[in-house]
Motif scaffolding. Sequence first.
Motif, PDB file in Angstrom:
ATOM      1  N   HIS A   1      35.474  -2.296  -4.804  1.00  0.00           N
ATOM      2  CA  HIS A   1      35.067  -2.414  -6.141  1.00  0.00           C
ATOM      3  C   HIS A   1      33.995  -3.802  -6.099  1.00  0.00           C
ATOM      4  CE1 HIS A   1      37.539  -5.469  -7.368  1.00  0.00           C
ATOM      5  NE2 HIS A   1      38.489  -4.626  -7.141  1.00  0.00           N
ATOM      6  N   SER A   2      33.036  -3.991  -7.029  1.00  0.00           N
ATOM      7  CA  SER A   2      32.207  -5.180  -6.864  1.00  0.00           C
ATOM      8  C   SER A   2      32.605  -6.127  -8.005  1.00  0.00           C
ATOM      9  CB  SER A   2      30.755  -4.879  -7.007  1.00  0.00           C
ATOM     10  OG  SER A   2      30.547  -4.077  -8.335  1.00  0.00           O
ATOM     11  N   ASN A   3      34.003  -6.073  -8.476  1.00  0.00           N
ATOM     12  CA  ASN A   3      34.402  -6.889  -9.590  1.00  0.00           C
ATOM     13  C   ASN A   3      34.987  -8.139  -9.007  1.00  0.00           C
ATOM     14  OD1 ASN A   3      33.511  -5.135 -11.409  1.00  0.00           O
ATOM     15  ND2 ASN A   3      35.475  -4.026 -11.285  1.00  0.00           N
ATOM     16  N   GLY A   4      34.217  -8.932  -8.057  1.00  0.00           N
ATOM     17  CA  GLY A   4      34.768 -10.087  -7.615  1.00  0.00           C
ATOM     18  C   GLY A   4      35.623  -9.804  -6.299  1.00  0.00           C
ATOM     19  N   PHE A   5      36.215 -10.812  -5.591  1.00  0.00           N
ATOM     20  CA  PHE A   5      37.275 -10.765  -4.538  1.00  0.00           C
ATOM     21  C   PHE A   5      38.650 -11.019  -4.897  1.00  0.00           C
ATOM     22  CE2 PHE A   5      32.745 -12.119  -3.327  1.00  0.00           C
ATOM     23  CZ  PHE A   5      32.362 -10.826  -2.683  1.00  0.00           C
ATOM     24  N   VAL A   6      39.033 -11.040  -6.010  1.00  0.00           N
ATOM     25  CA  VAL A   6      40.435 -11.319  -6.258  1.00  0.00           C
ATOM     26  C   VAL A   6      40.996  -9.631  -6.611  1.00  0.00           C
ATOM     27  CG1 VAL A   6      42.144 -12.003  -7.744  1.00  0.00           C
ATOM     28  CG2 VAL A   6      40.200 -13.360  -7.281  1.00  0.00           C
ATOM     29  N   TYR A   7      41.766  -9.277  -5.740  1.00  0.00           N
ATOM     30  CA  TYR A   7      42.555  -7.859  -5.629  1.00  0.00           C
ATOM     31  C   TYR A   7      43.804  -8.006  -6.294  1.00  0.00           C
ATOM     32  CZ  TYR A   7      38.257  -7.238  -2.850  1.00  0.00           C
ATOM     33  OH  TYR A   7      37.040  -7.002  -2.436  1.00  0.00           O
ATOM     34  N   ARG A   8      44.060  -6.567  -6.832  1.00  0.00           N
ATOM     35  CA  ARG A   8      45.353  -6.284  -7.502  1.00  0.00           C
ATOM     36  C   ARG A   8      46.028  -5.340  -6.568  1.00  0.00           C
ATOM     37  NH1 ARG A   8      42.262  -4.529 -12.585  1.00  0.00           N
ATOM     38  NH2 ARG A   8      40.617  -4.100 -10.980  1.00  0.00           N
TER      39      ARG A   8
ATOM     40  N   ALA B   1      39.226 -11.541   1.003  1.00  0.00           N
ATOM     41  CA  ALA B   1      39.896 -11.432  -0.462  1.00  0.00           C
ATOM     42  C   ALA B   1      40.219 -13.016  -0.919  1.00  0.00           C
ATOM     43  CB  ALA B   1      41.155 -10.715  -0.231  1.00  0.00           C
ATOM     44  N   LEU B   2      39.998 -13.355  -2.055  1.00  0.00           N
ATOM     45  CA  LEU B   2      40.610 -14.620  -2.675  1.00  0.00           C
ATOM     46  C   LEU B   2      41.531 -14.682  -3.504  1.00  0.00           C
ATOM     47  CD1 LEU B   2      36.787 -15.794  -2.954  1.00  0.00           C
ATOM     48  CD2 LEU B   2      37.992 -15.859  -1.015  1.00  0.00           C
ATOM     49  N   ASN B   3      42.110 -15.770  -3.543  1.00  0.00           N
ATOM     50  CA  ASN B   3      43.079 -16.017  -4.771  1.00  0.00           C
ATOM     51  C   ASN B   3      42.146 -16.556  -6.086  1.00  0.00           C
ATOM     52  OD1 ASN B   3      45.491 -15.519  -3.502  1.00  0.00           O
ATOM     53  ND2 ASN B   3      45.153 -17.614  -2.301  1.00  0.00           N
ATOM     54  N   SER B   4      42.772 -16.681  -7.084  1.00  0.00           N
ATOM     55  CA  SER B   4      42.093 -17.016  -8.337  1.00  0.00           C
ATOM     56  C   SER B   4      41.536 -18.234  -8.571  1.00  0.00           C
ATOM     57  CB  SER B   4      42.842 -16.653  -9.643  1.00  0.00           C
ATOM     58  OG  SER B   4      44.171 -17.326  -9.707  1.00  0.00           O
ATOM     59  N   ASP B   5      42.189 -19.002  -7.747  1.00  0.00           N
ATOM     60  CA  ASP B   5      41.884 -20.499  -7.555  1.00  0.00           C
ATOM     61  C   ASP B   5      40.702 -20.758  -6.235  1.00  0.00           C
ATOM     62  OD1 ASP B   5      43.050 -20.329  -4.959  1.00  0.00           O
ATOM     63  OD2 ASP B   5      44.547 -21.895  -5.427  1.00  0.00           O
TER      64      ASP B   5
ATOM     65  N   ASP C   1      31.755 -17.365   0.819  1.00  0.00           N
ATOM     66  CA  ASP C   1      30.763 -18.042   0.121  1.00  0.00           C
ATOM     67  C   ASP C   1      30.972 -18.425  -1.229  1.00  0.00           C
ATOM     68  OD1 ASP C   1      28.871 -18.384   2.362  1.00  0.00           O
ATOM     69  OD2 ASP C   1      28.124 -16.336   1.918  1.00  0.00           O
ATOM     70  N   GLU C   2      32.241 -17.863  -1.499  1.00  0.00           N
ATOM     71  CA  GLU C   2      32.814 -18.182  -3.131  1.00  0.00           C
ATOM     72  C   GLU C   2      34.057 -19.009  -3.335  1.00  0.00           C
ATOM     73  OE1 GLU C   2      32.435 -14.708  -5.813  1.00  0.00           O
ATOM     74  OE2 GLU C   2      30.548 -14.153  -5.160  1.00  0.00           O
ATOM     75  N   VAL C   3      34.364 -19.496  -1.969  1.00  0.00           N
ATOM     76  CA  VAL C   3      35.651 -20.587  -1.734  1.00  0.00           C
ATOM     77  C   VAL C   3      35.329 -21.693  -2.702  1.00  0.00           C
ATOM     78  CG1 VAL C   3      36.688 -19.278   0.062  1.00  0.00           C
ATOM     79  CG2 VAL C   3      35.251 -20.913   0.429  1.00  0.00           C
ATOM     80  N   THR C   4      36.295 -22.242  -2.900  1.00  0.00           N
ATOM     81  CA  THR C   4      36.321 -23.642  -3.335  1.00  0.00           C
ATOM     82  C   THR C   4      35.626 -24.831  -2.434  1.00  0.00           C
ATOM     83  OG1 THR C   4      38.216 -23.237  -5.128  1.00  0.00           O
ATOM     84  CG2 THR C   4      37.711 -25.460  -4.820  1.00  0.00           C
ATOM     85  N   SER C   5      36.272 -24.633  -1.274  1.00  0.00           N
ATOM     86  CA  SER C   5      36.118 -25.561  -0.048  1.00  0.00           C
ATOM     87  C   SER C   5      35.958 -24.762   1.180  1.00  0.00           C
ATOM     88  CB  SER C   5      36.975 -26.398   0.116  1.00  0.00           C
ATOM     89  OG  SER C   5      37.000 -27.109   1.476  1.00  0.00           O
ATOM     90  N   GLN C   6      34.675 -24.606   1.613  1.00  0.00           N
ATOM     91  CA  GLN C   6      34.687 -23.839   2.913  1.00  0.00           C
ATOM     92  C   GLN C   6      35.304 -24.597   4.109  1.00  0.00           C
ATOM     93  OE1 GLN C   6      30.203 -22.909   4.005  1.00  0.00           O
ATOM     94  NE2 GLN C   6      30.643 -20.872   2.639  1.00  0.00           N
ATOM     95  N   GLN C   7      35.454 -25.973   4.137  1.00  0.00           N
ATOM     96  CA  GLN C   7      36.195 -26.593   5.098  1.00  0.00           C
ATOM     97  C   GLN C   7      37.476 -26.097   5.185  1.00  0.00           C
ATOM     98  OE1 GLN C   7      35.349 -30.732   4.830  1.00  0.00           O
ATOM     99  NE2 GLN C   7      33.234 -30.578   4.974  1.00  0.00           N
ATOM    100  N   GLU C   8      37.970 -26.195   4.077  1.00  0.00           N
ATOM    101  CA  GLU C   8      39.609 -25.771   3.855  1.00  0.00           C
ATOM    102  C   GLU C   8      39.805 -24.375   4.236  1.00  0.00           C
ATOM    103  OE1 GLU C   8      42.259 -27.764   3.696  1.00  0.00           O
ATOM    104  OE2 GLU C   8      40.730 -29.274   3.764  1.00  0.00           O
TER     105      GLU C   8
END
Length: 232
Positions: A60-67, A93-97, A124-131
């Motif tokens: 789905h296109s509702n972000g990258f945080v999955y259930r 996939a990303l966490n909510s942080d 491209d939506e992570v908090t820090s691309q370096q981390e």
Amino acid sequence: MIIEMIVQDEVEAMQAEAYGANRLELVSAISEGGLTPSYGTIKRVLKSTHLPVQIMIRPHSNGFVYRDFDWEVMKEDISIIKELGGTGIVFGALNSDGSIDEQLLEKVIKHASGLDITFHRAFDEVTSQQEAYKTLTQYKYEIKRILTSGGKASCADATKELKWLVEQSRLTGGPAILPGSGLSPENIATVHQQVDAKEYHFGSGVRLEKSFHHGFSEDAIKQIRRTLEGTN
């Protein structure tokens, strides 16, 4: 030099191969940023081309945080791709942080054993691309590349960020960097000169009228190929 192109069906897959693509990314619902294509589309595309095909795994296109139930859907899709003889997937996939969801990533890697994995623009939506890059480097034997625009809308606006990522890839032996988003015959020379990646990802920039409603522009692809081969 590898040129990867987005395709939506078998006709586009055959055209992309004929015009000089080296690898394909197969998606559906490009207006939603790209979702998992149907069984029939996957089957027909895999039969229509000799090129490597990276198949989008995104329910789905509702972000990258999955259930959990999203994972169950993705697991079924990966199983089908393997049954159909697919060799690659595109996943992220990303966490909510805003960090990489390693728990889900490890599930995907295990279930997709033997497949070539691209981590997609969730990066491209992570908090820090370096981390995030350091995290993904831990999985460098399973994740072959990261599709990214350097955290900005277009690669042309993120050449410094992309250059840093490319350098990290070379220094650490981590996943290769696949710049994608906003690339076109008009800017690829400048981007490549500043970023120096070994592979690039193209979408609407290589299509007639720069629209996914139209087929590929053979002239645009030839110009990109000449530019990249001339700068190596």
